[in-house]
Design a protein around this motif. Structure first.
Motif, PDB file in Angstrom:
ATOM      1  N   LEU A  55       0.802  -1.229   0.000  1.00 15.92           N
ATOM      2  CA  LEU A  55       0.000   0.000   0.000  1.00 15.92           C
ATOM      3  C   LEU A  55       0.835   1.279   0.000  1.00 15.92           C
ATOM      4  O   LEU A  55       0.296   2.366   0.218  1.00 15.92           O
ATOM      5  CB  LEU A  55      -0.921  -0.004   1.230  1.00 15.92           C
ATOM      6  N   VAL A  56       2.132   1.180  -0.259  1.00 14.28           N
ATOM      7  CA  VAL A  56       3.029   2.336  -0.140  1.00 14.28           C
ATOM      8  C   VAL A  56       2.584   3.529  -0.999  1.00 14.28           C
ATOM      9  O   VAL A  56       2.355   3.406  -2.196  1.00 14.28           O
ATOM     10  CB  VAL A  56       4.472   1.948  -0.523  1.00 14.28           C
ATOM     11  N   GLN A  57       2.454   4.675  -0.330  1.00 15.22           N
ATOM     12  CA  GLN A  57       2.187   5.965  -0.970  1.00 15.22           C
ATOM     13  C   GLN A  57       2.976   7.027  -0.201  1.00 15.22           C
ATOM     14  O   GLN A  57       3.233   6.869   0.992  1.00 15.22           O
ATOM     15  CB  GLN A  57       0.689   6.317  -0.919  1.00 15.22           C
ATOM     16  N   PRO A  58       3.338   8.141  -0.847  1.00 12.96           N
ATOM     17  CA  PRO A  58       4.071   9.203  -0.136  1.00 12.96           C
ATOM     18  C   PRO A  58       3.356   9.703   1.118  1.00 12.96           C
ATOM     19  O   PRO A  58       4.014  10.120   2.082  1.00 12.96           O
ATOM     20  CB  PRO A  58       4.176  10.308  -1.190  1.00 12.96           C
ATOM     21  N   SER A  71       9.370  10.894  -7.033  1.00 13.15           N
ATOM     22  CA  SER A  71      10.326  10.502  -8.072  1.00 13.15           C
ATOM     23  C   SER A  71      10.962   9.156  -7.764  1.00 13.15           C
ATOM     24  O   SER A  71      10.997   8.258  -8.609  1.00 13.15           O
ATOM     25  CB  SER A  71      11.415  11.566  -8.227  1.00 13.15           C
ATOM     26  N   ALA A  72      11.445   8.989  -6.541  1.00 13.76           N
ATOM     27  CA  ALA A  72      12.094   7.725  -6.166  1.00 13.76           C
ATOM     28  C   ALA A  72      11.126   6.557  -6.263  1.00 13.76           C
ATOM     29  O   ALA A  72      11.469   5.483  -6.761  1.00 13.76           O
ATOM     30  CB  ALA A  72      12.664   7.822  -4.752  1.00 13.76           C
ATOM     31  N   PHE A  73       9.881   6.776  -5.811  1.00 15.73           N
ATOM     32  CA  PHE A  73       8.902   5.686  -5.822  1.00 15.73           C
ATOM     33  C   PHE A  73       8.369   5.386  -7.227  1.00 15.73           C
ATOM     34  O   PHE A  73       7.766   4.338  -7.433  1.00 15.73           O
ATOM     35  CB  PHE A  73       7.759   6.001  -4.862  1.00 15.73           C
ATOM     36  N   GLN A 383      10.886  -0.072   1.929  1.00 12.38           N
ATOM     37  CA  GLN A 383      10.640   0.319   0.535  1.00 12.38           C
ATOM     38  C   GLN A 383      11.392   1.604   0.192  1.00 12.38           C
ATOM     39  O   GLN A 383      11.945   1.741  -0.903  1.00 12.38           O
ATOM     40  CB  GLN A 383       9.137   0.495   0.281  1.00 12.38           C
ATOM     41  N   TRP A 384      11.448   2.525   1.138  1.00 14.11           N
ATOM     42  CA  TRP A 384      12.217   3.758   0.913  1.00 14.11           C
ATOM     43  C   TRP A 384      13.717   3.444   0.797  1.00 14.11           C
ATOM     44  O   TRP A 384      14.421   4.004  -0.041  1.00 14.11           O
ATOM     45  CB  TRP A 384      11.972   4.770   2.034  1.00 14.11           C
ATOM     46  N   ALA A 385      14.214   2.533   1.631  1.00 11.65           N
ATOM     47  CA  ALA A 385      15.633   2.162   1.574  1.00 11.65           C
ATOM     48  C   ALA A 385      15.980   1.543   0.228  1.00 11.65           C
ATOM     49  O   ALA A 385      16.983   1.901  -0.398  1.00 11.65           O
ATOM     50  CB  ALA A 385      15.962   1.182   2.704  1.00 11.65           C
TER      51      ALA A 385
END
Length: 396
Positions: A55-58, A71-73, A383-385
């Motif tokens: 479910l990853v969102q900023p 941008s990264a995602f 996920q960010w890493a």
């Protein structure tokens, strides 16, 4: 030794960066302060490693600039993470709320995969490497470090700082990235423990401690956020997923609200019970939804030995408020020793969102937890890493 880049920190971001650089034919050297790479990966999820979230969102990240993450995602998606691990026979299984764990494998298998890939690509990992001075002259970075009592120096045109944040100092966490950023004059947002248990002291301390070990499914909220998961009573206060989540949005002196029965309405339940069996004790009704120990403890606030038919309007209001708006004012948190991540860090305004390169110093990159980007509990920070490691690798 000729290298395209030096990566300081062999955690999730640094390891992914090294592997992705390897795919591109780039040579990197990782300097890791600890005795082994991926130390925090190994303890994540109780050793099971919740390596991403579907479910990853900023919006699920705390940062001064949520747009920075887009941008990264977009460059490295959750699907990319799943595909990457599946390529190497690590299948994902969703547990709760989008959390993905390896099927029949664990954190050790994930670290082993990165070590194997680094070895295959010829990427060197130097453990027990304590970095001291960093010199930047012309287009070269010179890193001085101490390894097993020996002074050593590495040079490369690119430098990646992926040393993580302040949590769990006994595992080697330091403020290295923050100190280096400040030395360069970069802005650092105020840091604090996040995803951390909260402590209770004073007149309520004994009541909370008496419930140690009891878990309750609840909605925990303040004026910034709300989370519906388990809370866990401990001998020093509150923990559990919902508490860890709200802790990232909590500051000392603030109150949090706990809805102890988020999917029911206690007033409606009492009204229904009155119509069916007015002689039912409030304690009997409560015990249908809570443990006996928790129900008995609520006797401090509620008339448990009253029948539902005998409850007055004032008592009903008190019951409703205690069950659905149980207010708690934590004394503090358990600090970096028990925090899973750090809130705050190097300001995203200092970096390019597309490359994670320092705007002030070409060839310098920051990734992972040392930045002012803090994800929710449940694989978001991994996920960010991975994403930041991938993005930086494209520039090396």
């Amino acid at each position: 030794m000729e290298a395209d880049a030096i990566i300081i920190g062999a955690g999730a971001c640094g390891l992914m960066c090294a592997v992705q650089a390897g795919y591109l034919g780039k040579k990197v050297v990782l300097l890791e302060k600890g005795a082994q790479p991926g130390a925090k990966i190994l303890i994540s999820g109780g050793g099971r490693c919740n390596y991403t979230n579907l479910l990853v969102q900023p919006a699920q990240f705390i940062t001064a600039n949520p747009h920075f993450l887009k941008s990264a995602f977009s460059q490295w998606t959750v699907e990319d993470t799943i595909s990457f691990f599946e390529t190497y026979d690590i299948q994902g299984e969703e547990k709760t709320l989008g959390q993905l764990f390896p099927v029949e494998k664990n954190a050790k298998d994930i670290v082993k995969l990165f070590k194997t890939l680094c070895n295959d690509f010829g990427q060197e990992i130097h453990c027990n490497a304590e970095v001291g001075e960093i010199h930047h002259t012309g287009d070269r970075y010179q890193v001085h470090y101490l390894q097993n009592g020996q002074k050593k120096v590495l040079e490369a045109p690119k430098l990646v700082i992926a040393t993580g944040g302040l949590p769990i100092p006994k595992m080697g966490a330091t403020d290295f990235a923050l100190r280096y950023a400040r030395k360069l004059g970069l802005q650092v947002e105020q840091t604090a423990p996040a995803l951390v248990p909260l402590t209770i002291t004073g007149k309520d301390e004994e009541w909370f401690a008496s419930l140690s070990g009891n878990a309750v499914f609840a909605e925990v909220s303040n004026d910034k956020a709300s989370f519906e998961e388990n809370i866990l009573f401990t001998h020093w206060g509150l923990s559990g997923p919902a508490i860890l989540q709200i802790s990232s949005y909590w500051k000392a002196g603030e109150t949090i609200k706990i809805n102890l029965l988020p999917q029911q309405n206690i007033s409606s339940l009492i009204d229904t019970e009155r119509k069916q069996q007015g002689k039912t004790l409030l304690s009997t009704l409560m015990h249908r939804y809570f443990t006996r120990k928790f129900t008995d403890a609520m006797g401090k606030y509620l008339p448990l030995h009253q029948t539902v038919a005998a409850l007055t309007k004032a008592e009903m209001e008190e019951i409703h408020q205690r069950i659905h708006e149980f207010c708690v004012k934590p004394a503090g948190d358990k600090g970096y020793d028990k925090a899973e991540v750090m809130r705050g860090g190097i300001s995203t305004g200092e970096l390019s969102s597309k490359t994670l390169e320092s705007k002030a110093q070409p060839g310098l990159y920051f990734g992972g937890e040392c930045l002012d980007i803090t994800g929710w509990l449940g694989g978001y920070n991994f996920q960010w890493a991975w994403a930041s490691g991938f993005v930086i690798a494209q520039q090396l």
